[in-house]
Write a protein that holds these residues in place. Structure first.
Motif, PDB file in Angstrom:
ATOM      1  N   SER A  95     -41.823 113.228  15.278  1.00  0.00           N
ATOM      2  CA  SER A  95     -42.588 112.481  16.267  1.00  0.00           C
ATOM      3  C   SER A  95     -41.709 112.206  17.477  1.00  0.00           C
ATOM      4  N   VAL A  96     -42.376 111.761  18.538  1.00  0.00           N
ATOM      5  CA  VAL A  96     -41.693 111.447  19.789  1.00  0.00           C
ATOM      6  C   VAL A  96     -42.093 110.037  20.209  1.00  0.00           C
ATOM      7  N   MET A  97     -41.109 109.268  20.651  1.00  0.00           N
ATOM      8  CA  MET A  97     -41.353 107.909  21.117  1.00  0.00           C
ATOM      9  C   MET A  97     -40.815 107.785  22.531  1.00  0.00           C
ATOM     10  N   SER A  98     -41.602 107.134  23.388  1.00  0.00           N
ATOM     11  CA  SER A  98     -41.100 106.807  24.720  1.00  0.00           C
ATOM     12  C   SER A  98     -40.986 105.293  24.817  1.00  0.00           C
ATOM     13  N   ILE A  99     -39.899 104.851  25.425  1.00  0.00           N
ATOM     14  CA  ILE A  99     -39.624 103.428  25.565  1.00  0.00           C
ATOM     15  C   ILE A  99     -39.395 103.145  27.036  1.00  0.00           C
ATOM     16  N   SER A 100     -40.305 102.389  27.633  1.00  0.00           N
ATOM     17  CA  SER A 100     -40.188 101.998  29.036  1.00  0.00           C
ATOM     18  C   SER A 100     -39.602 100.592  29.086  1.00  0.00           C
ATOM     19  N   ASP A 156     -34.559 105.225  37.213  1.00  0.00           N
ATOM     20  CA  ASP A 156     -34.898 105.628  38.566  1.00  0.00           C
ATOM     21  C   ASP A 156     -33.913 104.939  39.511  1.00  0.00           C
ATOM     22  N   PRO A 157     -33.100 105.693  40.245  1.00  0.00           N
ATOM     23  CA  PRO A 157     -32.114 105.075  41.133  1.00  0.00           C
ATOM     24  C   PRO A 157     -32.731 104.137  42.175  1.00  0.00           C
ATOM     25  N   ARG A 158     -34.002 104.349  42.507  1.00  0.00           N
ATOM     26  CA  ARG A 158     -34.668 103.475  43.477  1.00  0.00           C
ATOM     27  C   ARG A 158     -35.166 102.187  42.830  1.00  0.00           C
ATOM     28  N   GLU A 159     -35.230 102.159  41.517  1.00  0.00           N
ATOM     29  CA  GLU A 159     -35.729 101.000  40.780  1.00  0.00           C
ATOM     30  C   GLU A 159     -34.642 100.537  39.816  1.00  0.00           C
ATOM     31  N   GLU A 160     -33.807  99.623  40.244  1.00  0.00           N
ATOM     32  CA  GLU A 160     -32.642  99.222  39.470  1.00  0.00           C
ATOM     33  C   GLU A 160     -32.964  98.685  38.087  1.00  0.00           C
ATOM     34  N   ASN A 161     -34.086  98.042  37.921  1.00  0.00           N
ATOM     35  CA  ASN A 161     -34.386  97.386  36.657  1.00  0.00           C
ATOM     36  C   ASN A 161     -35.358  98.146  35.765  1.00  0.00           C
ATOM     37  N   THR A 162     -35.572  99.422  36.013  1.00  0.00           N
ATOM     38  CA  THR A 162     -36.467 100.180  35.145  1.00  0.00           C
ATOM     39  C   THR A 162     -35.712 101.324  34.496  1.00  0.00           C
ATOM     40  N   GLY A 163     -36.124 101.647  33.299  1.00  0.00           N
ATOM     41  CA  GLY A 163     -35.522 102.763  32.581  1.00  0.00           C
ATOM     42  C   GLY A 163     -36.541 103.377  31.640  1.00  0.00           C
ATOM     43  N   LEU A 164     -36.282 104.599  31.229  1.00  0.00           N
ATOM     44  CA  LEU A 164     -37.135 105.308  30.292  1.00  0.00           C
ATOM     45  C   LEU A 164     -36.247 106.007  29.278  1.00  0.00           C
ATOM     46  N   ILE A 165     -36.542 105.790  28.007  1.00  0.00           N
ATOM     47  CA  ILE A 165     -35.830 106.459  26.924  1.00  0.00           C
ATOM     48  C   ILE A 165     -36.860 107.239  26.127  1.00  0.00           C
ATOM     49  N   THR A 166     -36.584 108.507  25.867  1.00  0.00           N
ATOM     50  CA  THR A 166     -37.411 109.284  24.946  1.00  0.00           C
ATOM     51  C   THR A 166     -36.569 109.574  23.716  1.00  0.00           C
ATOM     52  N   VAL A 167     -37.201 109.469  22.558  1.00  0.00           N
ATOM     53  CA  VAL A 167     -36.498 109.609  21.286  1.00  0.00           C
ATOM     54  C   VAL A 167     -37.286 110.559  20.394  1.00  0.00           C
ATOM     55  N   ASN A 168     -36.612 111.562  19.849  1.00  0.00           N
ATOM     56  CA  ASN A 168     -37.206 112.450  18.854  1.00  0.00           C
ATOM     57  C   ASN A 168     -36.863 111.885  17.486  1.00  0.00           C
ATOM     58  N   VAL A 201     -40.607  95.551  27.624  1.00  0.00           N
ATOM     59  CA  VAL A 201     -40.470  96.833  26.917  1.00  0.00           C
ATOM     60  C   VAL A 201     -41.843  97.266  26.430  1.00  0.00           C
ATOM     61  N   LYS A 202     -42.170  98.534  26.702  1.00  0.00           N
ATOM     62  CA  LYS A 202     -43.422  99.131  26.236  1.00  0.00           C
ATOM     63  C   LYS A 202     -43.098 100.415  25.488  1.00  0.00           C
ATOM     64  N   VAL A 203     -43.760 100.619  24.363  1.00  0.00           N
ATOM     65  CA  VAL A 203     -43.491 101.786  23.509  1.00  0.00           C
ATOM     66  C   VAL A 203     -44.758 102.603  23.324  1.00  0.00           C
ATOM     67  N   ASN A 204     -44.617 103.924  23.415  1.00  0.00           N
ATOM     68  CA  ASN A 204     -45.663 104.857  23.070  1.00  0.00           C
ATOM     69  C   ASN A 204     -45.104 105.793  22.018  1.00  0.00           C
ATOM     70  N   HIS A 205     -45.979 106.229  21.095  1.00  0.00           N
ATOM     71  CA  HIS A 205     -45.523 107.085  20.003  1.00  0.00           C
ATOM     72  C   HIS A 205     -46.536 108.202  19.795  1.00  0.00           C
ATOM     73  N   MET A 206     -46.018 109.389  19.554  1.00  0.00           N
ATOM     74  CA  MET A 206     -46.882 110.542  19.325  1.00  0.00           C
ATOM     75  C   MET A 206     -46.332 111.359  18.162  1.00  0.00           C
ATOM     76  N   GLU A 207     -47.179 111.615  17.189  1.00  0.00           N
ATOM     77  CA  GLU A 207     -46.787 112.496  16.101  1.00  0.00           C
ATOM     78  C   GLU A 207     -46.970 113.934  16.564  1.00  0.00           C
ATOM     79  N   VAL A 208     -46.014 114.758  16.225  1.00  0.00           N
ATOM     80  CA  VAL A 208     -46.022 116.151  16.660  1.00  0.00           C
ATOM     81  C   VAL A 208     -46.767 116.995  15.654  1.00  0.00           C
TER      82      VAL A 208
END
Length: 83
Positions: free
Chosen positions: A8-13, A43-55, A76-83
């Protein structure tokens, strides 16, 4: 139904990166045995935002627990998708 071999894949904003990032890192480290790969950007223009993707590879119950822990953090917001 998911078994231990499913991928699965998870994105963490992260909206408040400077405040939440240490706790996000701690949760990911605690669940490191589930993580096959990880990629993080900000995002270099947005100092306080980040995105992590995890397999991931693991039991759905463990992944759900990790998602609950992450979603419980401010900004923090999480999305998850089963492959």
């Amino acid at each position: 139904m998911t078994n231990i071999d499913d991928l699965s894949v998870m994105s963490i904003s992260i909206d408040h990166r400077t405040n939440s990032a240490p706790r996000v890192q701690e949760i990911l480290t605690q669940n490191g045995d589930l993580i096959l790969g990880r990629f993080g950007i900000h995002d270099p223009r947005e100092e306080n935002t980040g995105l992590i993707t995890v397999n991931l590879r693991g039991k759905r119950s463990r992944i759900n627990n990790m998602m609950d822990d992450l979603n419980g953090l401010d900004g923090v917001k999480v999305n998850h998708m089963e492959v």
